[in-house]
Design a protein around this motif. Structure first.
Motif, PDB file in Angstrom:
ATOM      1  N   LEU A   1       0.840  -1.194   0.000  1.00 34.56           N
ATOM      2  CA  LEU A   1       0.000   0.000   0.000  1.00 34.56           C
ATOM      3  C   LEU A   1       0.877   1.246   0.000  1.00 34.56           C
ATOM      4  CD1 LEU A   1      -3.151   0.501   2.175  1.00 34.56           C
ATOM      5  CD2 LEU A   1      -1.507   2.342   1.928  1.00 34.56           C
ATOM      6  N   ARG A   2       0.595   2.167  -0.915  1.00 35.61           N
ATOM      7  CA  ARG A   2       1.349   3.415  -1.017  1.00 35.61           C
ATOM      8  C   ARG A   2       0.456   4.479  -1.626  1.00 35.61           C
ATOM      9  NH1 ARG A   2       2.573   0.019  -5.202  1.00 35.61           N
ATOM     10  NH2 ARG A   2       2.727   0.918  -7.304  1.00 35.61           N
ATOM     11  N   ILE A   3       0.769   5.734  -1.300  1.00 40.52           N
ATOM     12  CA  ILE A   3       0.053   6.874  -1.861  1.00 40.52           C
ATOM     13  C   ILE A   3       0.972   7.579  -2.842  1.00 40.52           C
ATOM     14  CG2 ILE A   3      -1.091   9.068  -1.363  1.00 40.52           C
ATOM     15  CD1 ILE A   3      -2.612   6.647  -0.353  1.00 40.52           C
ATOM     16  N   GLU A   4       0.472   7.812  -4.046  1.00 38.20           N
ATOM     17  CA  GLU A   4       1.258   8.462  -5.091  1.00 38.20           C
ATOM     18  C   GLU A   4       0.587   9.765  -5.511  1.00 38.20           C
ATOM     19  OE1 GLU A   4       1.857   5.767  -8.321  1.00 38.20           O
ATOM     20  OE2 GLU A   4       3.099   4.388  -7.136  1.00 38.20           O
TER      21      GLU A   4
ATOM     22  N   ALA B   1      -1.940   5.907   5.323  1.00 35.50           N
ATOM     23  CA  ALA B   1      -0.941   5.056   4.681  1.00 35.50           C
ATOM     24  C   ALA B   1       0.315   4.950   5.529  1.00 35.50           C
ATOM     25  CB  ALA B   1      -0.602   5.601   3.301  1.00 35.50           C
ATOM     26  N   ALA B   2       0.728   6.065   6.128  1.00 38.72           N
ATOM     27  CA  ALA B   2       1.932   6.059   6.962  1.00 38.72           C
ATOM     28  C   ALA B   2       1.759   5.154   8.172  1.00 38.72           C
ATOM     29  CB  ALA B   2       2.255   7.475   7.413  1.00 38.72           C
ATOM     30  N   ARG B   3       0.541   5.030   8.658  1.00 38.72           N
ATOM     31  CA  ARG B   3       0.285   4.226   9.856  1.00 38.72           C
ATOM     32  C   ARG B   3       0.034   2.749   9.545  1.00 38.72           C
ATOM     33  NH1 ARG B   3      -4.234   7.508  13.118  1.00 38.72           N
ATOM     34  NH2 ARG B   3      -4.134   5.615  14.420  1.00 38.72           N
TER      35      ARG B   3
ATOM     36  N   GLN C   1     -12.263  22.058  -3.035  1.00 39.00           N
ATOM     37  CA  GLN C   1     -10.821  21.938  -2.822  1.00 39.00           C
ATOM     38  C   GLN C   1     -10.466  21.675  -1.361  1.00 39.00           C
ATOM     39  OE1 GLN C   1      -8.542  25.216  -4.358  1.00 39.00           O
ATOM     40  NE2 GLN C   1      -6.637  24.528  -3.407  1.00 39.00           N
ATOM     41  N   GLU C   2     -11.141  22.352  -0.435  1.00 38.58           N
ATOM     42  CA  GLU C   2     -10.782  22.173   0.982  1.00 38.58           C
ATOM     43  C   GLU C   2     -10.978  20.724   1.424  1.00 38.58           C
ATOM     44  OE1 GLU C   2     -12.660  24.925   3.560  1.00 38.58           O
ATOM     45  OE2 GLU C   2     -11.709  26.688   2.674  1.00 38.58           O
ATOM     46  N   ASP C   3     -12.086  20.141   1.037  1.00 36.85           N
ATOM     47  CA  ASP C   3     -12.311  18.744   1.403  1.00 36.85           C
ATOM     48  C   ASP C   3     -11.370  17.821   0.640  1.00 36.85           C
ATOM     49  OD1 ASP C   3     -14.158  18.941   3.410  1.00 36.85           O
ATOM     50  OD2 ASP C   3     -15.899  18.804   2.094  1.00 36.85           O
ATOM     51  N   ARG C   4     -11.027  18.176  -0.568  1.00 33.06           N
ATOM     52  CA  ARG C   4     -10.063  17.383  -1.326  1.00 33.06           C
ATOM     53  C   ARG C   4      -8.708  17.368  -0.623  1.00 33.06           C
ATOM     54  NH1 ARG C   4     -10.968  19.623  -5.876  1.00 33.06           N
ATOM     55  NH2 ARG C   4      -9.195  21.034  -6.011  1.00 33.06           N
ATOM     56  N   GLU C   5      -8.279  18.539  -0.131  1.00 36.13           N
ATOM     57  CA  GLU C   5      -7.008  18.613   0.581  1.00 36.13           C
ATOM     58  C   GLU C   5      -7.078  17.903   1.926  1.00 36.13           C
ATOM     59  OE1 GLU C   5      -6.315  22.784   0.727  1.00 36.13           O
ATOM     60  OE2 GLU C   5      -5.605  22.908  -1.355  1.00 36.13           O
ATOM     61  N   ARG C   6      -8.208  18.023   2.603  1.00 34.15           N
ATOM     62  CA  ARG C   6      -8.391  17.340   3.881  1.00 34.15           C
ATOM     63  C   ARG C   6      -8.333  15.821   3.682  1.00 34.15           C
ATOM     64  NH1 ARG C   6     -12.650  19.764   4.954  1.00 34.15           N
ATOM     65  NH2 ARG C   6     -11.775  21.396   6.247  1.00 34.15           N
ATOM     66  N   TYR C   7      -8.956  15.359   2.638  1.00 32.45           N
ATOM     67  CA  TYR C   7      -8.958  13.936   2.346  1.00 32.45           C
ATOM     68  C   TYR C   7      -7.559  13.453   1.961  1.00 32.45           C
ATOM     69  CZ  TYR C   7     -10.604   9.461   0.486  1.00 32.45           C
ATOM     70  OH  TYR C   7     -10.812   8.123   0.241  1.00 32.45           O
ATOM     71  N   ALA C   8      -6.841  14.256   1.194  1.00 37.92           N
ATOM     72  CA  ALA C   8      -5.482  13.883   0.800  1.00 37.92           C
ATOM     73  C   ALA C   8      -4.602  13.696   2.025  1.00 37.92           C
ATOM     74  CB  ALA C   8      -4.897  14.941  -0.125  1.00 37.92           C
ATOM     75  N   GLU C   9      -4.720  14.602   2.994  1.00 34.00           N
ATOM     76  CA  GLU C   9      -3.921  14.494   4.212  1.00 34.00           C
ATOM     77  C   GLU C   9      -4.314  13.248   5.012  1.00 34.00           C
ATOM     78  OE1 GLU C   9      -1.176  14.874   7.031  1.00 34.00           O
ATOM     79  OE2 GLU C   9      -1.278  15.975   5.128  1.00 34.00           O
ATOM     80  N   ALA C  10      -5.601  12.959   5.071  1.00 30.23           N
ATOM     81  CA  ALA C  10      -6.062  11.768   5.788  1.00 30.23           C
ATOM     82  C   ALA C  10      -5.526  10.503   5.126  1.00 30.23           C
ATOM     83  CB  ALA C  10      -7.592  11.741   5.822  1.00 30.23           C
TER      84      ALA C  10
ATOM     85  N   ARG D   1      -7.443  -1.741   7.723  1.00 29.96           N
ATOM     86  CA  ARG D   1      -6.776  -0.847   8.674  1.00 29.96           C
ATOM     87  C   ARG D   1      -6.610   0.543   8.075  1.00 29.96           C
ATOM     88  NH1 ARG D   1      -3.962  -5.625   9.581  1.00 29.96           N
ATOM     89  NH2 ARG D   1      -2.285  -5.036   8.160  1.00 29.96           N
ATOM     90  N   TYR D   2      -6.217   0.600   6.820  1.00 28.96           N
ATOM     91  CA  TYR D   2      -6.060   1.883   6.128  1.00 28.96           C
ATOM     92  C   TYR D   2      -7.391   2.630   6.106  1.00 28.96           C
ATOM     93  CZ  TYR D   2      -5.651   4.946   2.012  1.00 28.96           C
ATOM     94  OH  TYR D   2      -5.687   6.002   1.149  1.00 28.96           O
ATOM     95  N   ASN D   3      -8.467   1.933   5.761  1.00 25.24           N
ATOM     96  CA  ASN D   3      -9.788   2.570   5.702  1.00 25.24           C
ATOM     97  C   ASN D   3     -10.247   3.044   7.077  1.00 25.24           C
ATOM     98  OD1 ASN D   3      -9.991   2.208   2.940  1.00 25.24           O
ATOM     99  ND2 ASN D   3     -11.125   0.284   3.116  1.00 25.24           N
ATOM    100  N   GLN D   4      -9.970   2.253   8.106  1.00 25.52           N
ATOM    101  CA  GLN D   4     -10.401   2.623   9.455  1.00 25.52           C
ATOM    102  C   GLN D   4      -9.718   3.891   9.938  1.00 25.52           C
ATOM    103  OE1 GLN D   4      -9.503  -0.959  11.562  1.00 25.52           O
ATOM    104  NE2 GLN D   4     -11.390  -1.991  10.952  1.00 25.52           N
ATOM    105  N   VAL D   5      -8.437   4.074   9.599  1.00 24.67           N
ATOM    106  CA  VAL D   5      -7.714   5.258  10.049  1.00 24.67           C
ATOM    107  C   VAL D   5      -8.279   6.523   9.410  1.00 24.67           C
ATOM    108  CG1 VAL D   5      -5.471   6.423  10.061  1.00 24.67           C
ATOM    109  CG2 VAL D   5      -5.603   3.978  10.568  1.00 24.67           C
TER     110      VAL D   5
END
Length: 205
Positions: A28-31, A163-165, A149-158, A181-185
């Motif tokens: 799993l990775r975010i690109e 992914a990091a966790r 855009q704000e929700d798009r950026e919020r979602y990107a950060e989430a 696990r990724y979805n739950q976080v």
């Protein structure tokens, strides 16, 4: 057409019936956004339409790869609507001939079938029946993120945080554990966005 209650209802995890899931070693990775994702959808949509013909009732590009400017897992999500998802003989063999693997089935979740195409970028093909509220939700969420855009950026950060966790154990061993696990976080942020979206659409009081 699904009712507002059906569209706004969130579903918990349901029983998964494994079909041909197997280890792939995928991590799993975010690109960052990649035009190849849209191209991949267009290619697969054309192939699926040619293979199924009139059995294809609806097809749409969903998930993060369908939102311009949004980082994502390099997995193209496609919703496919057929007359009866439980009649697997009517469509699964033709999709397998295109290179798809019938990964699992979730009977209690709108008779969802997941098929995967493992070439990069991967494709996850979600099969549902007519008037499925999940198909409506997916399209609404995609369109909302495209327009806000704000929700798009919020979602990107989430997504990056989730992914990091989970990447320490985020290897595809044929199961859904690391994906769950990724979805739950990231779920709290997703639910917040859904709530705003549903209220803006007049589906919640």
């Amino acid at each position: 057409m699904p009712t507002p209650d059906e569209i706004t209802r969130h579903h918990d995890a349901t029983e998964v019936i494994w079909v041909d899931a197997h280890p792939t070693g995928w991590t799993l990775r975010i690109e960052e956004p990649d035009p190849a994702w849209t191209q991949r959808y267009d290619e697969q949509a054309a192939a699926i339409a040619a293979a199924l013909g009139e059995r294809l009732l609806h097809l749409q590009h969903v998930g993060s790869t369908s939102v311009p400017g949004l980082p994502a897992k390099p997995v193209v999500d496609i919703d496919l609507t057929v007359a009866d998802p439980t009649d697997e003989a009517a469509y699964v063999p033709d999709l397998e001939a295109l290179g798809y693997v019938h990964w699992f089935t979730e009977p209690a979740w709108h008779q969802h079938r997941l098929l995967k195409h493992l070439d990069e970028p991967r494709v996850h093909l979600h099969v549902f029946g007519p008037d499925c509220p999940e198909v409506v939700r997916h399209g609404m969420f995609r369109d909302w993120l495209r327009a806000h855009q704000e929700d798009r950026e919020r979602y990107a950060e989430a997504k990056r945080s989730a992914a990091a966790r989970t990447t320490a154990t985020g290897h595809d061993n044929g199961a859904v554990g690391f994906q769950m696990r990724y979805n739950q976080v990231k779920e709290p942020v997703v639910r917040e966005i859904y709530d705003r979206m549903f209220r803006a659409a007049g589906l919640l009081g």
